[in-house]
Scaffold this motif. Structure first.
Motif, PDB file in Angstrom:
ATOM      1  N   VAL A 102     -31.500 -36.551 -49.577  1.00  0.00           N
ATOM      2  CA  VAL A 102     -32.072 -37.521 -48.642  1.00  0.00           C
ATOM      3  C   VAL A 102     -32.113 -38.898 -49.315  1.00  0.00           C
ATOM      4  N   PRO A 103     -30.944 -39.557 -49.416  1.00  0.00           N
ATOM      5  CA  PRO A 103     -30.926 -40.905 -49.992  1.00  0.00           C
ATOM      6  C   PRO A 103     -31.529 -41.926 -49.037  1.00  0.00           C
ATOM      7  N   LEU A 104     -32.013 -43.027 -49.593  1.00  0.00           N
ATOM      8  CA  LEU A 104     -32.625 -44.097 -48.816  1.00  0.00           C
ATOM      9  C   LEU A 104     -31.731 -45.335 -48.846  1.00  0.00           C
ATOM     10  N   PRO A 105     -31.932 -46.274 -47.931  1.00  0.00           N
ATOM     11  CA  PRO A 105     -31.054 -47.449 -47.891  1.00  0.00           C
ATOM     12  C   PRO A 105     -30.975 -48.233 -49.193  1.00  0.00           C
ATOM     13  N   ALA A 106     -32.009 -48.145 -50.029  1.00  0.00           N
ATOM     14  CA  ALA A 106     -32.015 -48.900 -51.285  1.00  0.00           C
ATOM     15  C   ALA A 106     -30.955 -48.426 -52.273  1.00  0.00           C
ATOM     16  N   LEU A 114     -28.469 -50.858 -53.486  1.00  0.00           N
ATOM     17  CA  LEU A 114     -28.812 -51.708 -54.628  1.00  0.00           C
ATOM     18  C   LEU A 114     -28.954 -50.894 -55.902  1.00  0.00           C
ATOM     19  N   ARG A 115     -28.567 -49.602 -55.803  1.00  0.00           N
ATOM     20  CA  ARG A 115     -28.700 -48.656 -56.926  1.00  0.00           C
ATOM     21  C   ARG A 115     -30.155 -48.583 -57.398  1.00  0.00           C
ATOM     22  N   HIS A 116     -31.009 -48.383 -56.409  1.00  0.00           N
ATOM     23  CA  HIS A 116     -32.443 -48.381 -56.671  1.00  0.00           C
ATOM     24  C   HIS A 116     -33.112 -47.351 -55.764  1.00  0.00           C
ATOM     25  N   GLY A 117     -34.201 -46.747 -56.267  1.00  0.00           N
ATOM     26  CA  GLY A 117     -34.983 -45.843 -55.449  1.00  0.00           C
ATOM     27  C   GLY A 117     -34.643 -44.381 -55.680  1.00  0.00           C
ATOM     28  N   PRO A 118     -35.496 -43.485 -55.173  1.00  0.00           N
ATOM     29  CA  PRO A 118     -35.334 -42.051 -55.401  1.00  0.00           C
ATOM     30  C   PRO A 118     -34.511 -41.360 -54.326  1.00  0.00           C
ATOM     31  N   THR A 119     -33.816 -40.293 -54.728  1.00  0.00           N
ATOM     32  CA  THR A 119     -33.130 -39.419 -53.783  1.00  0.00           C
ATOM     33  C   THR A 119     -33.507 -37.980 -54.103  1.00  0.00           C
ATOM     34  N   ALA A 120     -34.159 -37.312 -53.162  1.00  0.00           N
ATOM     35  CA  ALA A 120     -34.504 -35.901 -53.345  1.00  0.00           C
ATOM     36  C   ALA A 120     -33.264 -35.049 -53.090  1.00  0.00           C
ATOM     37  N   ILE A 121     -33.050 -34.043 -53.958  1.00  0.00           N
ATOM     38  CA  ILE A 121     -31.926 -33.127 -53.767  1.00  0.00           C
ATOM     39  C   ILE A 121     -32.391 -31.683 -53.941  1.00  0.00           C
ATOM     40  N   TYR A 122     -31.744 -30.797 -53.193  1.00  0.00           N
ATOM     41  CA  TYR A 122     -32.016 -29.352 -53.281  1.00  0.00           C
ATOM     42  C   TYR A 122     -30.801 -28.596 -52.761  1.00  0.00           C
ATOM     43  N   PRO A 123     -30.397 -27.523 -53.437  1.00  0.00           N
ATOM     44  CA  PRO A 123     -30.906 -26.995 -54.704  1.00  0.00           C
ATOM     45  C   PRO A 123     -30.405 -27.817 -55.887  1.00  0.00           C
ATOM     46  N   PRO A 124     -30.914 -27.526 -57.085  1.00  0.00           N
ATOM     47  CA  PRO A 124     -30.465 -28.275 -58.261  1.00  0.00           C
ATOM     48  C   PRO A 124     -28.960 -28.148 -58.465  1.00  0.00           C
ATOM     49  N   ASP A 125     -28.330 -29.247 -58.805  1.00  0.00           N
ATOM     50  CA  ASP A 125     -26.898 -29.263 -59.081  1.00  0.00           C
ATOM     51  C   ASP A 125     -26.629 -30.424 -60.042  1.00  0.00           C
ATOM     52  N   GLU A 179     -23.992 -32.023 -61.077  1.00  0.00           N
ATOM     53  CA  GLU A 179     -23.058 -33.051 -60.635  1.00  0.00           C
ATOM     54  C   GLU A 179     -23.683 -33.964 -59.584  1.00  0.00           C
ATOM     55  N   ILE A 180     -24.429 -33.377 -58.653  1.00  0.00           N
ATOM     56  CA  ILE A 180     -25.085 -34.175 -57.617  1.00  0.00           C
ATOM     57  C   ILE A 180     -26.232 -34.978 -58.213  1.00  0.00           C
ATOM     58  N   ARG A 181     -26.905 -34.403 -59.192  1.00  0.00           N
ATOM     59  CA  ARG A 181     -27.953 -35.165 -59.879  1.00  0.00           C
ATOM     60  C   ARG A 181     -27.364 -36.417 -60.534  1.00  0.00           C
ATOM     61  N   THR A 182     -26.228 -36.270 -61.197  1.00  0.00           N
ATOM     62  CA  THR A 182     -25.574 -37.412 -61.828  1.00  0.00           C
ATOM     63  C   THR A 182     -25.177 -38.451 -60.795  1.00  0.00           C
ATOM     64  N   LEU A 183     -24.660 -37.984 -59.650  1.00  0.00           N
ATOM     65  CA  LEU A 183     -24.257 -38.899 -58.584  1.00  0.00           C
ATOM     66  C   LEU A 183     -25.418 -39.766 -58.143  1.00  0.00           C
ATOM     67  N   PHE A 184     -26.564 -39.143 -57.874  1.00  0.00           N
ATOM     68  CA  PHE A 184     -27.687 -39.918 -57.352  1.00  0.00           C
ATOM     69  C   PHE A 184     -28.462 -40.643 -58.444  1.00  0.00           C
ATOM     70  N   ASP A 185     -28.350 -40.203 -59.696  1.00  0.00           N
ATOM     71  CA  ASP A 185     -28.890 -41.014 -60.791  1.00  0.00           C
ATOM     72  C   ASP A 185     -28.111 -42.316 -60.920  1.00  0.00           C
ATOM     73  N   THR A 186     -26.840 -42.289 -60.566  1.00  0.00           N
ATOM     74  CA  THR A 186     -26.030 -43.507 -60.547  1.00  0.00           C
ATOM     75  C   THR A 186     -26.533 -44.480 -59.491  1.00  0.00           C
ATOM     76  N   LEU A 187     -27.108 -43.947 -58.430  1.00  0.00           N
ATOM     77  CA  LEU A 187     -27.566 -44.754 -57.301  1.00  0.00           C
ATOM     78  C   LEU A 187     -29.071 -45.016 -57.336  1.00  0.00           C
ATOM     79  N   GLY A 188     -29.722 -44.678 -58.421  1.00  0.00           N
ATOM     80  CA  GLY A 188     -31.166 -44.844 -58.531  1.00  0.00           C
ATOM     81  C   GLY A 188     -31.740 -43.746 -59.398  1.00  0.00           C
ATOM     82  N   THR A 189     -32.546 -42.879 -58.788  1.00  0.00           N
ATOM     83  CA  THR A 189     -33.153 -41.763 -59.517  1.00  0.00           C
ATOM     84  C   THR A 189     -33.083 -40.505 -58.668  1.00  0.00           C
TER      85      THR A 189
END
Length: 257
Positions: free
Chosen positions: A114-118, A121-132, A134-144
């Motif tokens: 569930v990424p947010l519009p921020a 700007l590569r800022h803000g949190p993205t909740a992910i499930y289940p743990p993965d 590669e996907i964690r790395t992707l969204f860490d690139t876009l924020g946290t």
């Protein structure tokens, strides 16, 4: 790895903007459904191209990100043929993991996010499930990336994202009040924007203090902040907001039933 977006709306565009701001932006394929957004992205970023159809997105992608509206999700997914090697990331709030896995079979890997519009700007949190990883790395690139252990937690996090419009409406109410009292619109907008940004910075700089404690610290007994807070809350809680969040969570759970 080539990323393919099925659906090219606000969130997909935000993700693509954020990814294209990185030093090594991946190849990205977007669906033609929203032509204005797709054309704009392709014109601005050399690594973005528009596919002829949703199926063409899948055919040329390794990771598929589903970003269509919940109301048309079943219709869109029903027409798509996934490969076993596809990694599928659903950005559709109301689609459960069990439903997703069935809809994208024989793709073996399915993740909700569930990424947010921020993220633009590569800022803000993205909740992910289940743990993965590669996907964690992707969204860490876009924020946290916020990695969750169960779908119930994911739905709770998703529910909280429903306050974004209310946040901006709150700011708009304050600036509107200022304008009605003689303040120029651009001056009011700049002042409130900076004030709220400063408050966010204060919270970020004090992760050990609860928001309730910060609220208490920002009001003097008998002062102006206390007067407004008492007017819009009940016993220190914004009960209408609580009820609204309960309603969103109930809606998400009903969609999974």
């Amino acid at each position: 790895m080539t990323l393919g977006f099925v659906g090219t709306g606000t969130i997909a565009a935000a993700m693509i903007e954020g990814l294209c701001a990185t030093p090594s932006a991946p190849p990205i394929i977007v669906s033609p459904r929203n032509a204005d957004i797709a054309n704009d992205l392709a014109a601005r970023f050399a690594n973005v191209r528009i596919a002829a159809s949703n199926q063409a997105v899948l055919d040329d992608s390794d990771m598929v990100l589903l970003a269509v509206r919940p109301q048309i999700a079943a219709e869109v997914l029903g027409d798509l043929r996934f490969r076993p090697d596809h990694k599928v990331v659903s950005l559709i709030a109301t689609v459960s993991l069990d439903y997703l896995r069935g809809a994208v079979a024989p793709a073996a890997q399915a993740i909700r996010a569930v990424p947010l519009p921020a993220v633009a700007l590569r800022h803000g949190p993205t909740a992910i499930y289940p743990p993965d990883p590669e996907i964690r790395t992707l969204f860490d690139t876009l924020g946290t990336a916020v990695v969750l252990d169960n779908e119930g937690e994911f739905d709770t996090f998703t529910t909280t994202t429903a306050v974004m419009a209310s946040y901006f409406a709150f700011a708009g109410t304050v600036t509107g009040w200022m304008e009605r009292n003689g303040i120029a619109a651009d001056t009011a907008r700049a002042f409130i924007g900076q004030m709220l940004s400063g408050l966010a910075g204060t919270a970020a700089a004090a992760p050990d203090r609860s928001f309730a404690a910060l609220a208490d610290e920002h009001q003097t007994r008998g002062g102006l902040n206390e007067q407004v807070f008492r007017a819009i809350s009940q016993d220190g809680q914004m009960v209408d907001l609580d009820r609204a969040l309960d309603g969103v969570l109930a809606r998400l759970r009903a969609a999974h039933a």
